[in-house]
Design a protein around this motif. Sequence first.
Motif, PDB file in Angstrom:
ATOM      1  N   SER A 244      51.029  56.147  23.841  1.00  0.00           N
ATOM      2  CA  SER A 244      51.194  55.409  24.805  1.00  0.00           C
ATOM      3  C   SER A 244      50.629  54.087  25.698  1.00  0.00           C
ATOM      4  N   PHE A 245      49.209  53.688  24.724  1.00  0.00           N
ATOM      5  CA  PHE A 245      48.367  52.943  24.609  1.00  0.00           C
ATOM      6  C   PHE A 245      49.226  51.617  23.745  1.00  0.00           C
ATOM      7  N   GLN A 246      49.307  51.880  22.642  1.00  0.00           N
ATOM      8  CA  GLN A 246      50.425  50.847  22.388  1.00  0.00           C
ATOM      9  C   GLN A 246      51.586  50.734  22.756  1.00  0.00           C
ATOM     10  N   THR A 247      52.562  51.680  23.468  1.00  0.00           N
ATOM     11  CA  THR A 247      53.129  51.185  24.136  1.00  0.00           C
ATOM     12  C   THR A 247      53.158  49.920  25.388  1.00  0.00           C
ATOM     13  N   SER A 248      52.183  50.096  26.287  1.00  0.00           N
ATOM     14  CA  SER A 248      52.339  49.832  26.960  1.00  0.00           C
ATOM     15  C   SER A 248      51.589  48.269  26.817  1.00  0.00           C
ATOM     16  N   ASP A 249      50.941  47.729  26.274  1.00  0.00           N
ATOM     17  CA  ASP A 249      49.832  47.020  25.433  1.00  0.00           C
ATOM     18  C   ASP A 249      51.077  45.875  24.560  1.00  0.00           C
ATOM     19  N   PHE A 250      51.826  45.002  25.831  1.00  0.00           N
ATOM     20  CA  PHE A 250      52.579  44.377  24.776  1.00  0.00           C
ATOM     21  C   PHE A 250      51.680  42.981  24.416  1.00  0.00           C
ATOM     22  N   VAL A 251      50.281  42.864  24.553  1.00  0.00           N
ATOM     23  CA  VAL A 251      49.719  41.578  24.148  1.00  0.00           C
ATOM     24  C   VAL A 251      49.188  41.885  22.602  1.00  0.00           C
ATOM     25  N   ASN A 252      47.868  43.153  22.626  1.00  0.00           N
ATOM     26  CA  ASN A 252      47.722  43.569  21.494  1.00  0.00           C
ATOM     27  C   ASN A 252      47.687  44.455  20.187  1.00  0.00           C
ATOM     28  N   LYS A 253      48.928  44.967  21.125  1.00  0.00           N
ATOM     29  CA  LYS A 253      50.075  45.727  20.335  1.00  0.00           C
ATOM     30  C   LYS A 253      48.511  47.286  20.513  1.00  0.00           C
ATOM     31  N   GLY A 254      48.095  47.312  21.163  1.00  0.00           N
ATOM     32  CA  GLY A 254      46.747  49.159  21.129  1.00  0.00           C
ATOM     33  C   GLY A 254      45.651  48.339  19.978  1.00  0.00           C
ATOM     34  N   SER A 255      45.826  47.260  19.422  1.00  0.00           N
ATOM     35  CA  SER A 255      44.591  47.195  18.881  1.00  0.00           C
ATOM     36  C   SER A 255      43.023  47.361  19.218  1.00  0.00           C
ATOM     37  N   ILE A 256      42.246  47.975  19.445  1.00  0.00           N
ATOM     38  CA  ILE A 256      41.222  47.063  20.396  1.00  0.00           C
ATOM     39  C   ILE A 256      39.821  46.050  19.843  1.00  0.00           C
ATOM     40  N   ASP A 257      40.071  46.046  18.299  1.00  0.00           N
ATOM     41  CA  ASP A 257      39.826  44.717  17.596  1.00  0.00           C
ATOM     42  C   ASP A 257      39.974  43.612  18.094  1.00  0.00           C
ATOM     43  N   LEU A 258      41.603  43.420  19.077  1.00  0.00           N
ATOM     44  CA  LEU A 258      42.328  42.150  19.299  1.00  0.00           C
ATOM     45  C   LEU A 258      41.563  42.546  20.871  1.00  0.00           C
ATOM     46  N   TRP A 259      41.631  43.228  21.406  1.00  0.00           N
ATOM     47  CA  TRP A 259      40.876  43.412  22.724  1.00  0.00           C
ATOM     48  C   TRP A 259      39.185  42.610  22.767  1.00  0.00           C
ATOM     49  N   LYS A 260      38.225  43.670  21.535  1.00  0.00           N
ATOM     50  CA  LYS A 260      37.616  43.045  21.654  1.00  0.00           C
ATOM     51  C   LYS A 260      37.137  40.747  21.668  1.00  0.00           C
ATOM     52  N   ARG A 261      38.406  40.653  20.559  1.00  0.00           N
ATOM     53  CA  ARG A 261      38.319  39.721  20.084  1.00  0.00           C
ATOM     54  C   ARG A 261      38.982  38.376  21.326  1.00  0.00           C
ATOM     55  N   TYR A 262      40.032  38.975  22.202  1.00  0.00           N
ATOM     56  CA  TYR A 262      40.462  38.451  23.164  1.00  0.00           C
ATOM     57  C   TYR A 262      39.138  38.568  24.366  1.00  0.00           C
ATOM     58  N   THR A 263      38.130  39.363  24.499  1.00  0.00           N
ATOM     59  CA  THR A 263      36.944  39.218  25.339  1.00  0.00           C
ATOM     60  C   THR A 263      36.778  38.552  25.602  1.00  0.00           C
ATOM     61  N   ASN A 264      35.187  38.351  23.945  1.00  0.00           N
ATOM     62  CA  ASN A 264      34.116  37.226  23.941  1.00  0.00           C
ATOM     63  C   ASN A 264      34.873  36.112  24.170  1.00  0.00           C
ATOM     64  N   SER A 265      36.465  35.561  23.519  1.00  0.00           N
ATOM     65  CA  SER A 265      36.972  34.456  23.381  1.00  0.00           C
ATOM     66  C   SER A 265      37.023  34.176  24.596  1.00  0.00           C
ATOM     67  N   LEU A 266      37.395  35.304  25.756  1.00  0.00           N
ATOM     68  CA  LEU A 266      37.535  34.005  27.216  1.00  0.00           C
ATOM     69  C   LEU A 266      36.345  34.342  27.819  1.00  0.00           C
ATOM     70  N   ARG A 267      35.292  35.046  27.667  1.00  0.00           N
ATOM     71  CA  ARG A 267      33.807  34.685  27.679  1.00  0.00           C
ATOM     72  C   ARG A 267      33.821  33.010  27.420  1.00  0.00           C
ATOM     73  N   LEU A 268      33.913  33.063  25.801  1.00  0.00           N
ATOM     74  CA  LEU A 268      33.599  31.820  25.113  1.00  0.00           C
ATOM     75  C   LEU A 268      34.597  30.324  26.079  1.00  0.00           C
ATOM     76  N   ARG A 269      35.411  30.856  26.369  1.00  0.00           N
ATOM     77  CA  ARG A 269      36.066  29.742  27.603  1.00  0.00           C
ATOM     78  C   ARG A 269      35.801  29.739  29.324  1.00  0.00           C
ATOM     79  N   MET A 270      35.190  30.473  29.345  1.00  0.00           N
ATOM     80  CA  MET A 270      34.706  30.398  30.605  1.00  0.00           C
ATOM     81  C   MET A 270      33.415  29.970  30.705  1.00  0.00           C
ATOM     82  N   LEU A 271      32.558  30.394  29.757  1.00  0.00           N
ATOM     83  CA  LEU A 271      31.066  29.770  29.460  1.00  0.00           C
ATOM     84  C   LEU A 271      31.334  28.033  29.595  1.00  0.00           C
ATOM     85  N   ILE A 272      32.183  27.629  28.722  1.00  0.00           N
ATOM     86  CA  ILE A 272      32.085  26.293  28.261  1.00  0.00           C
ATOM     87  C   ILE A 272      33.246  26.018  29.420  1.00  0.00           C
ATOM     88  N   ARG A 273      33.672  26.752  30.612  1.00  0.00           N
ATOM     89  CA  ARG A 273      33.922  25.786  31.364  1.00  0.00           C
ATOM     90  C   ARG A 273      33.458  25.528  32.374  1.00  0.00           C
TER      91      ARG A 273
END
Length: 487
Positions: free
Chosen positions: A158-187
């Motif tokens: 269900s999660f893999q089907t719903s998640d058409f960004v990271n295809k259910g990869s928790i590893d990619l969601w971790k990378r997304y989360t921390n990279s988004l933090r970097l983007r906000m923090l540098i801003r």
Amino acid sequence: MYTNREYILPGYGNYFVTLRTTLNRYNQAVGWPFESGNYVPGSAGVQEVWYNYYNTLSQFRELEKVYASKSAEEQANKKIFMLTARVYLYDYTQRIVDLFGAIPFTEAGMVSANNGDYVQSSAKFDSPESIYTLMLDDLKSIATELNGTTLNAGYQKSFQTSDFVNKGSIDLWKRYTNSLRLRMLIRVSAAPDFKARATSEIGEILGNTTTFPIVENNDQNIQINVFDINTDINSKGFKDGIASGGDWFGNTASKKMIDHMNTNADPRLKIIFEPGQKANGVYAGIDPLATSALQTTMYQNGLVSIYNRYTLSNNQFFPGVIINAAQVNLIKAEYYLNNGNEALAKTAYETAIAQSVDFYNDILAVTNATGITDATIPDPATSAQVTAYIAKDAVNWTKATTPAAKLSLIATQKWLHFNIVQAYENWSEIRRLDMPTLQFQVDNANNQTTPPVRWNYPGNEVTYNPTNYAAVRENDKLTTRLFWDVK
């Protein structure tokens, strides 16, 4: 995700109605014929962005409502949906805050939760500083929580089907989360109330990427990939979005961008742009300081370069770009430069250039563009071309002798990499850094004589949320800088 997909994938409305006449011009990612009123964002485009965000936010509030109704056991099993939904929402929220400043957020999208009571659901405007603080606090908590999260096997599909960004990869969601933090923090890194926090938390993330993984290569890019153009996840709207109905100034090159790429033999030039039909292979862009008549004549004579149709507009497999490796490495380069680590800054800067070239090579590789009879598909850029480009005087890190000159190199590479593909990020970074330096004609026939630094709120918000709007009316000017825009 579905509600805002066409504001991630290159949809027609986003590009034609909104970006064509606003950010792509303010960023000089395109050339266009000057006319009075160019620097006032059109109400239709502003309204479209506003509506799409609040439709997306309302979907999130409904998700919160449904989640809250579940048992503790079911909530625990489905928590991954809520964690990742918050990350995705905060990504979109940063974009909207960076356009408008204060927005309704913490109380917004509550009509369903309030049983249809529209009066009760009129939401206050939260300050941009408070929204950034809320998001940074929560993203840090989510980053830690994701490290201890395993997906319940019963919900894996269900999660893999719903998640058409990271295809259910928790590893990619971790990378997304921390990279988004970097983007906000540098801003917010130059804003007085955030400077210390930004330095500390960026250092914490980059100093321990095992605990806080980030996007480090193009295989980890956070983006919506198109697999089947016969589904709703496609980029069919890109073509008409930037080159529709004879409206040529949605995809034409600016002089400054083309000149920089030409002069330095940028290996991305032939992949991102193509020469005008009668330009004899010469790449040229529109000078924003020329008269409208000269600008128009140059285009009509077939001399102006356009965005490459094989790579961009006619490529229905063009991905929906969210965060990518080149972007993250340019953030790293700026952080290391500001903290006196020249060696790491140089490495991150040069890595970002190579990754940007590979990023556009990869997009070209998946193109399905057909029917282009007046141009040929470009060859991919080579590593030798990248090496030669990095050695050019105007690109070479060691030739820049001051921190300001090195920051200018980083800012220029952001501008080139983002172009029209990441227009919202491009505008935010240009405003924040005041680099690269862009020159515009002064519109003496209009009250807004130069490009704005924020957008006005749409008329419907003013009309239907008057009491709360009154609290922000004084700042609702095109000349009001965002709190992080301090240079």
